[in-house]
Design an enzyme around this catalytic site. Structure first.
Site, PDB file in Angstrom:
ATOM      1  CG  HIS A 110      -2.199  -0.855   1.146  1.00  0.00           C
ATOM      2  ND1 HIS A 110      -2.690  -1.080   0.080  1.00  0.00           N
ATOM      3  CD2 HIS A 110      -2.619  -1.682   1.902  1.00  0.00           C
ATOM      4  CE1 HIS A 110      -3.634  -1.998   0.240  1.00  0.00           C
ATOM      5  NE2 HIS A 110      -3.585  -2.552   1.448  1.00  0.00           N
ATOM      6  CD  GLU A 202      -2.293  -9.752   6.682  1.00  0.00           C
ATOM      7  OE1 GLU A 202      -2.027 -10.642   7.610  1.00  0.00           O
ATOM      8  OE2 GLU A 202      -1.539  -8.720   6.596  1.00  0.00           O
ATOM      9  CB  THR A 265       0.286  -9.539   9.790  1.00  0.00           C
ATOM     10  OG1 THR A 265       0.449  -8.933   8.724  1.00  0.00           O
ATOM     11  CG2 THR A 265       0.437 -10.942   9.614  1.00  0.00           C
ATOM     12  CB  SER A 332      -1.315   1.550   4.660  1.00  0.00           C
ATOM     13  OG  SER A 332      -0.432   1.198   5.664  1.00  0.00           O
TER      14      SER A 332
END
EC number: 1.17.7.4
Length: 418
Positions: A110, A202, A265, A332
């Site tokens: 990102h 993710e 994460t 992000s």
């Protein structure tokens, strides 16, 4: 000829563990980069993304003053190892396949600058169709496909394997570590409770490895689920509340009897630990200590780099700062959580995605937490000012340098001495 998207019924779901094993044994799958191009790529990355200015400030105890402005850098910020590795692999792939069309199934990381550079190298990014799903119709069997640092879903893996594409896998090993944990949940017929954002790339990849899953955004949502486990409730209400964050056919009265904890994460490390502890206590209360292992699994899947950057942020905001600047892509997750830390301290903080956000006339283009991008006038206080600066794990040092130069130019347009 158009090709089916990965959600198509033509794609037969496989056991994720078996699929990953089949990929690793394939001659068309690359997960370790290309050694013959490493030296040249390292030189390219050094020139493009490193910053002598930032190195100078690091060497000066992360502090630099010019005139009335003092910059204080966090002691850990910017490119993490997994991000650097993903970018390196993408550059190596371009050199390895100079005459082939390369595709990335999402932004590789990102960061707008990095993604712009890859596009300039002729690497194309997969877009979305009218239905909001990724459109793979233009990808031909002879094309090379890169999976980004966030990973790829199981259905995407199967699609490109069956189509015969050569695959360059840049998935961060920390993300793969979470998948291994979810594999264990699946094998033991546990539901994976994932601390993350249900629509983040993710988490979409991670949840695809689970047989049953529930995504909780924060501790508040986790507490709501914990109460349901202990006290029961209206299943229809549960399903409506988490309609976008559960596996198909999720039944909270059955699927929350055996749970395992996983995480995106890049979430707040302290919150992930609190959620894991909450569910451990919940299952202990419901089933007792003798049966806890039959109903609860947990494993630390916090990314070291994410934790280091959050710890450095907590340390930085203990200094007497007037304002905080957090640099990173507006989408992000790890950057957003750095912003949260500053705001929880009560510190005026601005999340920007690059130097162009620092505008003449003391204006700043930024994204307030959970709000749309806006422009604020007079963001930099008059007189002596202490500015804290950090950046997300996908932000190159060169971007941090340009931001610092733009900030100093608001007061003194002259060049910095280095």
């Amino acid at each position: 000829m158009a090709h089916s998207q990965p959600s198509s019924p033509e794609i037969s779901p496989q056991d994720p563990r078996a699929l990953r094993k089949a990929l690793r044994g394939s001659a068309t799958y690359f997960a370790k980069g290309f050694e013959e191009h490493k030296d040249q790529v390292q030189s390219d990355l050094q020139t493009t993304y490193k910053s002598p200015l930032v190195e100078q400030i690091r060497a000066q105890s992360y502090r630099y003053q010019q005139g009335e402005i003092t910059i204080r850098l966090a002691k850990a910020f910017g490119f993490c190892w997994g991000v650097e590795r993903a970018v390196e692999y993408a550059y190596e792939a371009r050199r390895r396949f100079p005459d082939r069309q390369l595709w990335i199934t999402n932004e590789i990381i990102h960061n707008p600058l990095v993604n712009q550079h890859l596009e300039a190298m002729g690497i194309r990014f997969v877009g979305k169709g009218p239905d909001g799903k990724k459109d793979f119709s233009q990808i031909q069997p002879q094309d090379v496909v890169l999976w980004p640092a966030f990973g790829a879903s199981v259905s995407e893996m199967e699609f490109f394997r069956s189509q015969g594409n050569e695959i360059v896998d840049t998935t961060c090993p920390w993300v793969s570590r979470v998948w291994n944990q979810v594999d264990k949940h699946r094998a033991a017929q546990f539901t994976s409770v994932i601390h993350g954002k249900y629509n983040h790339e993710e988490t979409l990849a991670t949840s695809s490895f689970a047989q049953k899953y529930l995504v909780v955004l924060n501790l508040e949502e986790a507490e709501w689920v914990a109460r349901y486990i202990l006290e029961g409730g209206d299943a229809a209400d549960f399903q409506q509340r988490f309609s976008k964050a559960t596996s198909p056919g999720f039944d909270p009265d059955q699927d929350l009897e055996r749970i395992g904890i996983a995480n995106q994460t890049t979430m707040l490390e302290g919150e992930t630990r609190a959620i894991a502890k909450l569910f451990e206590t919940t299952m202990l209360r419901k089933y007792g200590p003798q049966q806890l292992d039959d109903h609860f699994m947990s494993f630390n899947t916090i990314c070291n780099a994410t934790q280091e950057r959050q710890d450095a942020m907590f340390e930085l905001i203990e200094d007497p700062l007037d304002v905080m600047v957090v640099i990173g892509g507006f989408n992000s997750s790890n950057t957003t959580h750095l912003q949260e830390i500053a705001l929880e301290k009560g510190l005026p903080s601005f999340h920007i995605d690059g130097p162009d956000c620092i505008q003449p006339g003391n204006r700043i283009r930024h994204k307030p937490l959970h709000q749309d991008i806006t422009v604020t006038e007079g963001w930099l206080p008059n007189g002596p000012v202490q500015i804290g600066i950090t950046s997300g794990a996908s932000t190159p040092d060169r971007v941090v340098e340009e931001v610092i130069r733009r900030i100093f130019a608001l007061r003194e347009p002259s060049e910095l001495p280095f």
